[in-house]
Design an enzyme around this catalytic site. Structure first.
Site, PDB file in Angstrom:
ATOM      1  N   LEU A 108      -6.938 -32.895  -4.002  1.00 16.13           N
ATOM      2  CA  LEU A 108      -7.036 -32.329  -5.245  1.00 16.13           C
ATOM      3  C   LEU A 108      -7.251 -33.561  -6.387  1.00 16.13           C
ATOM      4  O   LEU A 108      -7.712 -33.383  -7.471  1.00 16.13           O
ATOM      5  CB  LEU A 108      -5.579 -31.792  -5.585  1.00 16.13           C
ATOM      6  CG  LEU A 108      -5.494 -30.485  -4.714  1.00 16.13           C
ATOM      7  CD1 LEU A 108      -3.759 -30.125  -4.857  1.00 16.13           C
ATOM      8  CD2 LEU A 108      -6.106 -29.419  -5.242  1.00 16.13           C
ATOM      9  N   ASP A 113      -0.377 -48.217  -5.578  1.00 15.81           N
ATOM     10  CA  ASP A 113       0.287 -47.848  -4.512  1.00 15.81           C
ATOM     11  C   ASP A 113       1.662 -47.409  -5.420  1.00 15.81           C
ATOM     12  O   ASP A 113       2.265 -48.227  -5.950  1.00 15.81           O
ATOM     13  CB  ASP A 113       0.568 -48.793  -3.415  1.00 15.81           C
ATOM     14  CG  ASP A 113       1.601 -48.088  -2.345  1.00 15.81           C
ATOM     15  OD1 ASP A 113       2.411 -47.116  -2.595  1.00 15.81           O
ATOM     16  OD2 ASP A 113       1.394 -48.820  -1.249  1.00 15.81           O
ATOM     17  N   ASN A 161      -0.411 -37.418  -9.405  1.00 14.76           N
ATOM     18  CA  ASN A 161      -0.846 -36.299  -8.357  1.00 14.76           C
ATOM     19  C   ASN A 161      -0.527 -36.880  -7.155  1.00 14.76           C
ATOM     20  O   ASN A 161      -0.413 -36.031  -5.993  1.00 14.76           O
ATOM     21  CB  ASN A 161      -2.375 -36.313  -8.524  1.00 14.76           C
ATOM     22  CG  ASN A 161      -3.195 -35.803  -7.297  1.00 14.76           C
ATOM     23  OD1 ASN A 161      -3.033 -34.476  -6.986  1.00 14.76           O
ATOM     24  ND2 ASN A 161      -3.481 -36.691  -6.365  1.00 14.76           N
ATOM     25  N   TYR A 204      10.111 -31.678   1.659  1.00 18.12           N
ATOM     26  CA  TYR A 204       9.202 -31.477   0.492  1.00 18.12           C
ATOM     27  C   TYR A 204       9.562 -30.590  -0.519  1.00 18.12           C
ATOM     28  O   TYR A 204       9.417 -31.148  -1.792  1.00 18.12           O
ATOM     29  CB  TYR A 204       8.028 -31.027   1.239  1.00 18.12           C
ATOM     30  CG  TYR A 204       6.400 -30.795   0.245  1.00 18.12           C
ATOM     31  CD1 TYR A 204       5.882 -31.787   0.092  1.00 18.12           C
ATOM     32  CD2 TYR A 204       6.116 -29.444   0.062  1.00 18.12           C
ATOM     33  CE1 TYR A 204       4.831 -31.713  -0.913  1.00 18.12           C
ATOM     34  CE2 TYR A 204       5.002 -29.267  -0.656  1.00 18.12           C
ATOM     35  CZ  TYR A 204       4.276 -30.537  -1.290  1.00 18.12           C
ATOM     36  OH  TYR A 204       3.421 -30.349  -2.006  1.00 18.12           O
ATOM     37  N   LYS A 222       9.845 -31.907  -4.406  1.00 21.54           N
ATOM     38  CA  LYS A 222       9.327 -31.424  -5.579  1.00 21.54           C
ATOM     39  C   LYS A 222      10.126 -30.683  -6.478  1.00 21.54           C
ATOM     40  O   LYS A 222       9.867 -30.762  -7.718  1.00 21.54           O
ATOM     41  CB  LYS A 222       7.953 -30.456  -5.304  1.00 21.54           C
ATOM     42  CG  LYS A 222       6.752 -31.217  -4.313  1.00 21.54           C
ATOM     43  CD  LYS A 222       6.117 -32.128  -5.084  1.00 21.54           C
ATOM     44  CE  LYS A 222       4.937 -32.684  -4.335  1.00 21.54           C
ATOM     45  NZ  LYS A 222       4.010 -33.313  -5.187  1.00 21.54           N
ATOM     46  N   THR A 273      -6.279 -29.264   2.027  1.00 24.41           N
ATOM     47  CA  THR A 273      -6.371 -30.890   2.199  1.00 24.41           C
ATOM     48  C   THR A 273      -5.949 -31.459   3.285  1.00 24.41           C
ATOM     49  O   THR A 273      -5.193 -30.602   4.045  1.00 24.41           O
ATOM     50  CB  THR A 273      -5.979 -31.378   0.600  1.00 24.41           C
ATOM     51  OG1 THR A 273      -4.439 -31.142   0.821  1.00 24.41           O
ATOM     52  CG2 THR A 273      -6.307 -30.704  -0.515  1.00 24.41           C
TER      53      THR A 273
HETATM   54  P1  NAP Z   1      -4.076 -35.273   0.124  1.00 26.47           P
HETATM   55  O1  NAP Z   1      -5.533 -34.721   0.198  1.00 26.47           O
HETATM   56  O2  NAP Z   1      -3.522 -35.553   1.199  1.00 26.47           O
HETATM   57  O3  NAP Z   1      -4.243 -36.264  -1.215  1.00 26.47           O
HETATM   58  C1  NAP Z   1      -2.883 -36.923  -1.384  1.00 26.47           C
HETATM   59  C2  NAP Z   1      -3.432 -38.286  -2.057  1.00 26.47           C
HETATM   60  O4  NAP Z   1      -2.054 -38.947  -2.412  1.00 26.47           O
HETATM   61  C3  NAP Z   1      -4.163 -39.227  -1.384  1.00 26.47           C
HETATM   62  O5  NAP Z   1      -5.228 -39.909  -2.083  1.00 26.47           O
HETATM   63  C4  NAP Z   1      -3.365 -40.415  -0.889  1.00 26.47           C
HETATM   64  O6  NAP Z   1      -3.595 -41.545  -0.690  1.00 26.47           O
HETATM   65  C5  NAP Z   1      -2.162 -40.203  -1.956  1.00 26.47           C
HETATM   66  N1  NAP Z   1      -0.970 -40.934  -1.701  1.00 26.47           N
HETATM   67  C6  NAP Z   1      -0.079 -40.501  -0.906  1.00 26.47           C
HETATM   68  N2  NAP Z   1       1.083 -41.791  -1.062  1.00 26.47           N
HETATM   69  C7  NAP Z   1       0.469 -42.704  -2.059  1.00 26.47           C
HETATM   70  C8  NAP Z   1       1.176 -43.721  -2.452  1.00 26.47           C
HETATM   71  N3  NAP Z   1       2.187 -44.137  -2.078  1.00 26.47           N
HETATM   72  N4  NAP Z   1       0.501 -44.364  -3.497  1.00 26.47           N
HETATM   73  C9  NAP Z   1      -0.559 -44.019  -3.739  1.00 26.47           C
HETATM   74  N5  NAP Z   1      -1.339 -42.824  -3.338  1.00 26.47           N
HETATM   75  C10 NAP Z   1      -0.680 -42.215  -2.506  1.00 26.47           C
HETATM   76  O7  NAP Z   1      -3.449 -34.100  -0.518  1.00 26.47           O
HETATM   77  P2  NAP Z   1      -3.442 -33.041  -1.965  1.00 26.47           P
HETATM   78  O8  NAP Z   1      -3.148 -31.672  -1.133  1.00 26.47           O
HETATM   79  O9  NAP Z   1      -4.797 -33.288  -2.473  1.00 26.47           O
HETATM   80  O10 NAP Z   1      -2.282 -33.378  -2.624  1.00 26.47           O
HETATM   81  C11 NAP Z   1      -2.193 -33.769  -3.963  1.00 26.47           C
HETATM   82  C12 NAP Z   1      -1.004 -33.372  -4.625  1.00 26.47           C
HETATM   83  O11 NAP Z   1      -0.811 -31.872  -4.631  1.00 26.47           O
HETATM   84  C13 NAP Z   1       0.321 -33.667  -4.079  1.00 26.47           C
HETATM   85  O12 NAP Z   1       1.023 -34.205  -5.026  1.00 26.47           O
HETATM   86  C14 NAP Z   1       0.885 -32.449  -3.134  1.00 26.47           C
HETATM   87  O13 NAP Z   1       2.224 -32.560  -2.773  1.00 26.47           O
HETATM   88  C15 NAP Z   1       0.377 -31.569  -4.286  1.00 26.47           C
HETATM   89  N6  NAP Z   1       0.192 -30.103  -3.696  1.00 26.47           N
HETATM   90  C16 NAP Z   1      -0.671 -30.028  -2.928  1.00 26.47           C
HETATM   91  C17 NAP Z   1      -0.734 -28.585  -2.266  1.00 26.47           C
HETATM   92  C18 NAP Z   1      -1.827 -28.102  -1.201  1.00 26.47           C
HETATM   93  O14 NAP Z   1      -1.676 -26.761  -0.776  1.00 26.47           O
HETATM   94  N7  NAP Z   1      -2.721 -28.968  -0.897  1.00 26.47           N
HETATM   95  C19 NAP Z   1      -0.026 -27.618  -3.078  1.00 26.47           C
HETATM   96  C20 NAP Z   1       0.894 -27.732  -3.697  1.00 26.47           C
HETATM   97  C21 NAP Z   1       1.088 -29.292  -4.320  1.00 26.47           C
HETATM   98  P3  NAP Z   1      -4.164 -41.880   0.957  1.00 26.47           P
HETATM   99  O15 NAP Z   1      -5.668 -41.304   1.237  1.00 26.47           O
HETATM  100  O16 NAP Z   1      -4.217 -43.637   1.035  1.00 26.47           O
HETATM  101  O17 NAP Z   1      -3.290 -41.467   1.778  1.00 26.47           O
END
Ligand code: NAP
Length: 235
Positions: free
Chosen positions: A13, A53, A79, A160, A164, A193
């Site tokens: 995202l 980070d 994010n 989780y 949140k 994702t």
């Molecule tokens: P994703 O593809 O796993 O992306 C998560 C991102 O966060 C990755 O770039 C990851 O980096 C980064 N990250 C994790 N720990 C970190 C740290 N310590 N420092 C810097 N970056 C870090 O997941 P996503 O679904 O896009 O998630 C984005 C946000 O949306 C999250 O907050 C998630 O909780 C929220 N969300 C997602 C969903 C869903 O259904 N996907 C629903 C509701 C909310 P690396 O690549 O290095 O691991």
């Protein structure tokens, strides 16, 4: 010109949000904790890369100094986040939840979000139209978790949603403390994702919609709220 930082934007995202905000004319700092993956995503989206980070104080401070030296920040998109699934992509169940399984989610989702917000607040307070978007989750809503008719009701894990819900609390409290900054939490919806082993039902284009929209609200927009693509959500 609007300058925007998105944490965790090398994929998922965050990356899609970066792409869309570049398209909308923002100068975007695409944050990642990995140099190579971050640089590649920045090149592909037309953003600038910044190493960050969110669990590392020195890394966050360095990113804030760099963006400050470059001219400041208007929009912060918190994010970066983790769901903390087990190796087999399972969710840790309440009987197995311990402080040790909970801690990494709080380190990243809560303490990381607070660390980044704290570091960038001085820059945001100097902006003419500052905005913060905290990417929470529908599972942050205690109303949804407790409502048997809500899709979130069936989610079995503790860590989780608890992390949140804490992000939502940060959102409300920061919004009251800084009325000149538009600070909102968003729920992207269940999106395919790596976070959920690509089990989500929406595309990243659909999921990023509300993040992109709330990143672009003006000084008359809402603050201290919680939104998905269809409107306000209950806490
Ligand atoms: P994703 O593809 O796993 O992306 C998560 C991102 O966060 C990755 O770039 C990851 O980096 C980064 N990250 C994790 N720990 C970190 C740290 N310590 N420092 C810097 N970056 C870090 O997941 P996503 O679904 O896009 O998630 C984005 C946000 O949306 C999250 O907050 C998630 O909780 C929220 N969300 C997602 C969903 C869903 O259904 N996907 C629903 C509701 C909310 P690396 O690549 O290095 O691991």
């Amino acid at each position: 010109m609007t300058t925007t930082l998105i944490t965790g934007a090398n994929k998922g995202l965050g990356r899609e949000t970066a792409r869309r905000l570049v398209e909308a004319g923002h100068t975007v700092y695409l944050g990642s904790r990995d140099l190579e993956r971050g640089r590649r995503a920045a090149e592909e989206t037309g953003a600038r890369h910044v190493l960050i980070d969110i669990t590392d104080e020195a890394s966050v401070t360095a990113a804030a100094r760099r963006i400050e030296a470059d001219g400041g920040l208007d929009v912060l998109v918190n994010n970066a986040g983790i769901e903390g699934r087990t190796e087999g992509n399972g969710i840790v169940l309440p009987a197995d939840e311990t402080v040790d399984t909970l801690r990494p989610l709080f380190e990243t989702n809560v303490f990381g979000t607070l660390r980044v917000t704290h570091a960038f607040l001085p820059l945001l307070r100097r902006s003419a139209a500052p905005v913060v978007v905290n990417v929470a989750s529908g599972l942050a809503s205690l109303t949804a978790l407790a409502d048997p008719t809500s899709p979130g009701h069936g989610y079995p894990g503790i860590a989780y949603p608890a992390s949140k819900t804490a992000v939502n609390a940060l959102t409300v409290q920061y919004a009251k403390a800084f009325p000149d900054i538009r600070i909102n939490a968003v729920e992207p919806g269940f999106t395919k994702t790596d976070l959920n082993g690509n089990t989500g039902v929406q595309t990243v284009e659909e999921g990023a919609e509300i993040i992109v929209r709330m990143a672009q609200i003006g000084p008359d927009g809402p603050t201290g709220g919680f939104f998905d693509a269809s409107g306000p959500l209950p806490w």
